[in-house]
Design a protein around this motif. Structure first.
Motif, PDB file in Angstrom:
ATOM      1  N   LEU A 145      31.656  30.220  55.908  1.00  0.00           N
ATOM      2  CA  LEU A 145      33.424  29.558  55.698  1.00  0.00           C
ATOM      3  C   LEU A 145      33.805  30.502  55.090  1.00  0.00           C
ATOM      4  N   PRO A 146      35.187  29.783  55.400  1.00  0.00           N
ATOM      5  CA  PRO A 146      35.840  30.668  54.945  1.00  0.00           C
ATOM      6  C   PRO A 146      36.960  30.698  53.718  1.00  0.00           C
ATOM      7  N   ASN A 147      36.436  29.389  53.309  1.00  0.00           N
ATOM      8  CA  ASN A 147      37.713  28.928  52.170  1.00  0.00           C
ATOM      9  C   ASN A 147      36.553  29.178  50.863  1.00  0.00           C
ATOM     10  N   TRP A 148      36.514  29.623  50.042  1.00  0.00           N
ATOM     11  CA  TRP A 148      36.026  29.502  48.497  1.00  0.00           C
ATOM     12  C   TRP A 148      36.856  29.757  47.513  1.00  0.00           C
ATOM     13  N   GLU A 149      36.389  28.779  45.767  1.00  0.00           N
ATOM     14  CA  GLU A 149      36.782  29.188  44.736  1.00  0.00           C
ATOM     15  C   GLU A 149      35.278  28.625  43.711  1.00  0.00           C
ATOM     16  N   ILE A 150      35.674  29.594  42.326  1.00  0.00           N
ATOM     17  CA  ILE A 150      34.421  29.380  41.020  1.00  0.00           C
ATOM     18  C   ILE A 150      35.198  29.257  40.442  1.00  0.00           C
ATOM     19  N   ILE A 151      34.190  28.960  40.276  1.00  0.00           N
ATOM     20  CA  ILE A 151      34.386  27.606  38.709  1.00  0.00           C
ATOM     21  C   ILE A 151      33.427  28.195  37.684  1.00  0.00           C
ATOM     22  N   ASP A 152      33.359  28.788  36.705  1.00  0.00           N
ATOM     23  CA  ASP A 152      32.868  29.300  35.536  1.00  0.00           C
ATOM     24  C   ASP A 152      33.028  28.759  33.798  1.00  0.00           C
ATOM     25  N   TYR A 153      31.625  27.840  33.803  1.00  0.00           N
ATOM     26  CA  TYR A 153      31.910  27.325  32.841  1.00  0.00           C
ATOM     27  C   TYR A 153      30.411  27.942  31.450  1.00  0.00           C
ATOM     28  N   GLY A 154      31.635  28.261  30.644  1.00  0.00           N
ATOM     29  CA  GLY A 154      30.992  28.381  29.091  1.00  0.00           C
ATOM     30  C   GLY A 154      31.039  27.431  27.306  1.00  0.00           C
ATOM     31  N   SER A 155      30.410  28.067  27.031  1.00  0.00           N
ATOM     32  CA  SER A 155      30.648  27.399  25.804  1.00  0.00           C
ATOM     33  C   SER A 155      31.597  28.036  25.177  1.00  0.00           C
ATOM     34  N   ALA A 156      32.024  27.114  24.065  1.00  0.00           N
ATOM     35  CA  ALA A 156      33.732  26.891  23.471  1.00  0.00           C
ATOM     36  C   ALA A 156      33.952  28.540  22.556  1.00  0.00           C
ATOM     37  N   THR A 157      32.558  29.396  22.790  1.00  0.00           N
ATOM     38  CA  THR A 157      32.844  30.305  21.750  1.00  0.00           C
ATOM     39  C   THR A 157      31.959  31.856  22.734  1.00  0.00           C
ATOM     40  N   LYS A 158      31.992  31.422  23.876  1.00  0.00           N
ATOM     41  CA  LYS A 158      31.624  32.636  24.340  1.00  0.00           C
ATOM     42  C   LYS A 158      33.373  33.544  24.929  1.00  0.00           C
ATOM     43  N   ALA A 159      33.696  34.138  24.176  1.00  0.00           N
ATOM     44  CA  ALA A 159      34.932  35.413  24.508  1.00  0.00           C
ATOM     45  C   ALA A 159      34.770  36.261  26.262  1.00  0.00           C
ATOM     46  N   ASP A 160      33.565  36.395  26.532  1.00  0.00           N
ATOM     47  CA  ASP A 160      33.931  36.948  27.413  1.00  0.00           C
ATOM     48  C   ASP A 160      33.886  35.839  28.839  1.00  0.00           C
ATOM     49  N   VAL A 161      35.281  36.471  29.999  1.00  0.00           N
ATOM     50  CA  VAL A 161      35.467  35.735  30.666  1.00  0.00           C
ATOM     51  C   VAL A 161      36.034  36.601  32.138  1.00  0.00           C
ATOM     52  N   PRO A 162      35.323  35.991  33.131  1.00  0.00           N
ATOM     53  CA  PRO A 162      34.424  35.513  33.505  1.00  0.00           C
ATOM     54  C   PRO A 162      32.699  35.592  33.012  1.00  0.00           C
ATOM     55  N   SER A 163      32.036  34.957  33.109  1.00  0.00           N
ATOM     56  CA  SER A 163      30.601  35.345  32.347  1.00  0.00           C
ATOM     57  C   SER A 163      29.395  36.406  33.593  1.00  0.00           C
ATOM     58  N   GLY A 164      28.985  36.984  32.997  1.00  0.00           N
ATOM     59  CA  GLY A 164      28.304  38.659  33.544  1.00  0.00           C
ATOM     60  C   GLY A 164      27.791  37.851  35.107  1.00  0.00           C
ATOM     61  N   THR A 165      26.996  36.171  35.187  1.00  0.00           N
ATOM     62  CA  THR A 165      27.075  35.801  36.123  1.00  0.00           C
ATOM     63  C   THR A 165      27.483  35.722  37.376  1.00  0.00           C
ATOM     64  N   VAL A 166      29.271  35.043  37.101  1.00  0.00           N
ATOM     65  CA  VAL A 166      30.484  34.725  38.033  1.00  0.00           C
ATOM     66  C   VAL A 166      30.243  36.473  38.511  1.00  0.00           C
ATOM     67  N   ARG A 167      30.723  37.709  37.521  1.00  0.00           N
ATOM     68  CA  ARG A 167      31.444  38.409  37.534  1.00  0.00           C
ATOM     69  C   ARG A 167      30.389  39.429  38.787  1.00  0.00           C
ATOM     70  N   GLU A 168      29.087  39.137  38.898  1.00  0.00           N
ATOM     71  CA  GLU A 168      27.757  39.630  39.697  1.00  0.00           C
ATOM     72  C   GLU A 168      28.314  38.939  41.357  1.00  0.00           C
ATOM     73  N   LEU A 169      28.004  37.713  41.208  1.00  0.00           N
ATOM     74  CA  LEU A 169      28.680  36.543  42.418  1.00  0.00           C
ATOM     75  C   LEU A 169      29.749  37.261  42.781  1.00  0.00           C
ATOM     76  N   VAL A 170      30.879  37.738  41.707  1.00  0.00           N
ATOM     77  CA  VAL A 170      32.209  37.709  42.789  1.00  0.00           C
ATOM     78  C   VAL A 170      31.962  38.526  43.961  1.00  0.00           C
ATOM     79  N   THR A 171      31.482  40.302  42.491  1.00  0.00           N
ATOM     80  CA  THR A 171      30.867  41.665  43.713  1.00  0.00           C
ATOM     81  C   THR A 171      30.089  40.771  45.011  1.00  0.00           C
ATOM     82  N   ARG A 172      29.234  40.841  44.881  1.00  0.00           N
ATOM     83  CA  ARG A 172      27.955  39.833  45.384  1.00  0.00           C
ATOM     84  C   ARG A 172      29.089  39.337  46.568  1.00  0.00           C
TER      85      ARG A 172
END
Length: 267
Positions: A145-172
């Protein structure tokens, strides 16, 4: 053989749950912990668990000097994570990284030093099996599938954007292919920021609101059809313990930096 573990962030939300998980394993021993606030105390006294007899130290350097370990687990904050990892490698330990917020450049430096020391570093943006499976499924879908985007959800106090999960996902996912972006931020009618951040060719949108803990949507689109892959975490840290224990047991079989729990899973 019993693996000797040093856990940085042992009194935190996820770290404390992992500490209790380690205490329940006959083949693992938590010999030291890092928590500046509780330095000088016994970890079991802090967490109310008599099985945890290791001392708490103010820094990774203090802990490693006092109690040599086989595996160092980094579960603190991005501001201290890189220094802790490099300190552990300098002391000859393998490292499991659970802290999010490290950059691609940070990981490149860590990989170089780990290979020099012939030690393994296993960096997992998320230890939950459902998150690991989402990453693998997303990589498979990106091949077709050639088209995609990622939405990253976190708590109101989570300062790092995006999360480590999403950073890893982006790289992969970016290594599979770069998505076709239908409307680039600089071509939008309106603020380009509304299209999210472009990370390694992928549009990423970080939501930080009360009511969320950690979640990821990978949204694929084709004419007249969409596919959404979703991982949502609950309010406890229990889902991350089994993956953390697996990473601790497996990291000594690696050399250099490896990202993702699936690197030591039979998937």
């Amino acid at each position: 053989m019993t693996l000797r573990i040093c856990l940085a962030g042992a009194t935190g939300w996820a770290g404390s749950e992992l500490a209790r998980g380690i205490a329940a394993c006959a083949d693992l021993q938590l010999v030291a912990a890092v928590s500046r606030k509780n330095a000088g105390r016994v970890l079991g006294d802090v967490l109310g668990d008599a099985r945890l007899a290791g001392s708490v130290h103010a820094s990774a350097a203090d802990a490693m000097a006092a109690e040599p370990c086989d595996v160092f687990v980094e579960y603190t904050k991005p501001v201290s994570a890189k220094a802790n990892i490099l300190t552990a490698l300098a002391h000859g330990a393998h490292v499991v990284v659970a802290t999010s917020g490290l950059t691609t450049e940070d990981y490149a430096e860590i990989d170089e030093i780990a290979r020099q020391k012939q030690r393994g570093v296993l960096a997992c943006g998320n230890f939950a099996l459902t998150a690991v499976l989402l990453q693998r499924f997303a990589e498979a879908a990106a091949k077709h599938l050639p088209n995609w985007e990622i939405i990253d959800y976190g708590s109101a106090t989570k300062a790092d954007v995006p999360s480590g999960t999403v950073r890893e996902l982006v790289t992969r996912m970016s290594k599979v292919r770069k998505p076709d972006v239908t409307i680039a931020p600089d071509k939008a009618n309106g603020p380009g920021e509304a299209r999210g951040a472009t990370m390694e060719g992928i549009q990423v949108h970080s939501v930080r609101l009360p009511g969320h803990v950690l979640g990821v949507d990978v949204v694929f689109g084709m004419p007249d059809q969409t596919l959404v892959l979703r991982h949502n975490a609950g309010s406890t840290a229990r889902p991350y313990v089994d993956g953390g224990l697996l990473a601790i047991r497996k990291v000594s079989g690696l050399v250099g930096l490896h990202r993702g729990l699936d690197k030591v899973l039979d998937l």
